[in-house]
Write a protein that holds these residues in place. Structure first.
Motif, PDB file in Angstrom:
ATOM      1  N   THR A 123      -1.246 -12.301 -29.830  1.00 50.16           N
ATOM      2  CA  THR A 123      -1.237 -12.680 -28.415  1.00 50.16           C
ATOM      3  C   THR A 123      -2.186 -13.835 -28.146  1.00 50.16           C
ATOM      4  O   THR A 123      -1.878 -14.736 -27.356  1.00 50.16           O
ATOM      5  CB  THR A 123      -1.624 -11.476 -27.534  1.00 50.16           C
ATOM      6  OG1 THR A 123      -0.767 -10.369 -27.831  1.00 50.16           O
ATOM      7  CG2 THR A 123      -1.489 -11.813 -26.064  1.00 50.16           C
ATOM      8  N   LYS A 127      -2.205 -18.427 -26.179  1.00 50.49           N
ATOM      9  CA  LYS A 127      -3.231 -18.318 -25.128  1.00 50.49           C
ATOM     10  C   LYS A 127      -2.721 -18.725 -23.757  1.00 50.49           C
ATOM     11  O   LYS A 127      -3.281 -18.316 -22.743  1.00 50.49           O
ATOM     12  CB  LYS A 127      -4.460 -19.159 -25.492  1.00 50.49           C
ATOM     13  CG  LYS A 127      -5.290 -18.550 -26.601  1.00 50.49           C
ATOM     14  CD  LYS A 127      -6.631 -19.248 -26.716  1.00 50.49           C
ATOM     15  CE  LYS A 127      -7.422 -18.729 -27.904  1.00 50.49           C
ATOM     16  NZ  LYS A 127      -6.854 -19.175 -29.183  1.00 50.49           N
ATOM     17  N   SER A 130      -1.703 -15.406 -22.670  1.00 52.14           N
ATOM     18  CA  SER A 130      -2.439 -14.224 -23.137  1.00 52.14           C
ATOM     19  C   SER A 130      -2.982 -13.380 -21.980  1.00 52.14           C
ATOM     20  O   SER A 130      -2.936 -12.152 -22.031  1.00 52.14           O
ATOM     21  CB  SER A 130      -3.585 -14.641 -24.071  1.00 52.14           C
ATOM     22  OG  SER A 130      -4.511 -15.470 -23.407  1.00 52.14           O
TER      23      SER A 130
END
Length: 512
Positions: A123, A127, A130
């Motif tokens: 994940t 980003k 995220s």
């Protein structure tokens, strides 16, 4: 300060604090360095990727809100990474509350599992979304907590499920696996529980997810209609959840085989080390033994024992539900966060263990072995997380340097000028001298060796060279590819692989 110290003694807050601090330690390199995978680089400096066309209507709402109020969805490694860790820490605290973990250190281990799990690392390679994905994970856990906490929490639980699906559909198995594990816990722990109560609760839990799915689908249809958007065909998104009934037995078999073979065969990079495979096998055997021992000691009636056994069989299906949800797509590390719940099973069982005066040493020994195995797996995952980050760092440097030098050579071609458009003939660079030393390193965010050949290649050039490539249209590229002059050209990086033809710079990568 006194209130803070008092809250620190509570399992929920201790889990939240310790998970966040441990998460910082594990992911520090990843959140203080700018590391890209093929998708992340294409969303620089702002963007959240596909939203409504991928069925992610709530992600669309969130991204538009932040864009209008915060001047964009900037891809900020540190800020987005910290926010993600906070959301995972709170999710771990809520999970501890769901299973009523009494020991704060057991709760801390549960949080450490969630924050170091390979899917968390994956994940953080995306980003730009995220923080949103962290919110979806929290909503997936809250859907269970709300339903258990409040008598009239059904509508809110359904809403949490719908919102989580609206951010990322792959997190539904988290909710499903928590519900099934909760039913197993209740069947084993509650002395006066009956077969009817277990069935009733199971129907209630399933109904909340089904209604949440229906709500998600209704809102999705409204958004698609209002914005005149169609679902993308990418990775089978437009067919998600659609399959022929004749294919269902094969999909169910696939969920069980991939789940049960995890101790023997790596699945989605979750067991890349032999010790992790061994730990999954050992923890599985110990967990089943503890459950059977508990059923015998508490003298459960035959119907309760039978439904508990059925739930144990259903659990792998719930954890790996993504296989049924996305029968036509490739399942990868990001999509299997629900497998973290598997490692939470032994913690739930330890929490249930009554103090047995007849078997104190055996009971204490089992707890010690379980905790030692879990801490070892956490250490392995933490190590692999940093292997990933380091591999991605060097792979990024290789991609930017190679493509930068490539642009320089193209611009040095005879008769080149800035008005000419570029035509790449072929998709893949096959340079025999290219060798990525990190090629065999575990990579949760996509194979690094493909970055110079990924669809986002031009974005690498733009981001690291500051040069927006003026690309020729498809018809021009196709016409040039079949011309005799281009067919006689050598392929990159050999001399003559770059040539200006009329008003186009031709870069031949492959023979068409």
């Amino acid at each position: 300060m006194q209130k803070i110290r008092e809250s620190f003694k509570k399992p929920f807050w201790f889990t939240v604090y310790s998970t966040f601090i441990f998460g910082l330690a594990v992911h520090l390199f990843g959140i203080v360095n700018v590391l890209h995978n093929h998708d992340d680089i294409s969303e620089q400096p702002s963007g959240v990727g596909t939203t409504l066309s991928s069925g992610r209507w709530f992600l669309d709402i969130l991204s538009k809100f932040f864009k209008s109020n915060f001047e964009g969805n900037y891809n900020l490694p540190y800020f987005n990474g910290i926010l993600f860790l906070i959301l995972i820490a709170v999710s771990a605290g809520v999970l501890v509350s769901v299973f009523k973990i009494k020991n704060r250190y057991l709760g801390s281990i549960m949080g450490m599992i969630l924050v170091s799990f390979p899917s968390a690392v994956s994940t953080l390679f995306f980003k730009y979304t995220s923080a949103y994905y962290g919110l979806a994970i929290l909503l997936s856990v809250l859907a269970v907590w709300i339903l258990k906490k409040y008598r009239f929490g059904f509508p809110l639980s359904c809403l949490c499920t719908a919102l989580a699906l609206g951010i990322y559909q792959a997190y539904l198995p988290i909710t499903a696996s928590i519900f099934v594990l909760l039913l197993i816990k209740e069947a084993l722990e509650e002395r006066k529980i009956t077969f009817g109560k277990i069935i009733g609760r199971g129907i209630y839990y399933c109904a909340s997810m089904i209604v949440g799915l229906i709500l998600y689908y209704i809102i999705l249809k409204i958004f698609l209609h209002c914005y005149d958007v169609s679902l993308s065909n990418y990775q089978g998104i437009s067919d998600m959840g659609n399959f022929q009934l004749s294919a269902l037995p094969g999909l169910i078999r696939k969920t069980f085989v991939s789940f049960c073979m995890l101790p023997l065969k790596d699945y989605c990079n979750l067991a890349q080390m032999n010790f992790i495979k061994f730990a999954y096998l050992a923890l599985g055997i110990i967990s089943i033994a503890v459950i059977l021992w508990h059923m015998i000691k508490t003298k459960k009636n035959i119907l309760v024992s039978a439904i508990t056994t059925v739930l144990l069989i259903v659990f792998p299906f719930a954890v790996n539900l993504i296989v049924v949800m996305c029968p036509n797509s490739t399942i990868y590390t990001l999509m299997v966060y629900s497998f973290a719940i598997v490692l939470c099973v032994p913690i739930v069982l330890i929490n249930m263990m009554p103090e047995n005066p007849d078997l104190p040493k055996i009971q204490k020994g089992i707890k010690t072995v379980i905790i030692a195995l879990l801490l070892s797996v956490i250490c392995c995952y933490s190590y692999l997380a940093n292997v990933n980050y380091t591999a991605m760092y060097y792979t990024n440097r290789q991609a930017e340097n190679y493509l930068n030098s490539m642009v320089v050579q193209i611009r040095m071609a005879d008769h080149y000028d800035a008005s000419k458009k570029w035509a790449f003939i072929g998709d893949k660079i096959e340079d025999p001298l290219i060798k990525n030393a990190w090629e065999k390193a575990p990579m949760y965010g996509g194979k690094g060796s493909t970055y110079i050949n990924a669809y986002s290649r031009n974005r690498w050039i733009q981001q690291y060279f500051g040069y927006k490539v003026p690309m020729a249209d498809k018809d021009t590229v196709n016409k040039l590819a079949h011309s005799e002059e281009v067919q006689n050209m050598p392929c990159w990086p050999d001399n003559g692989s770059v040539r200006v033809i009329d008003d186009t710079v031709v870069i031949k990568l492959q023979n068409e």
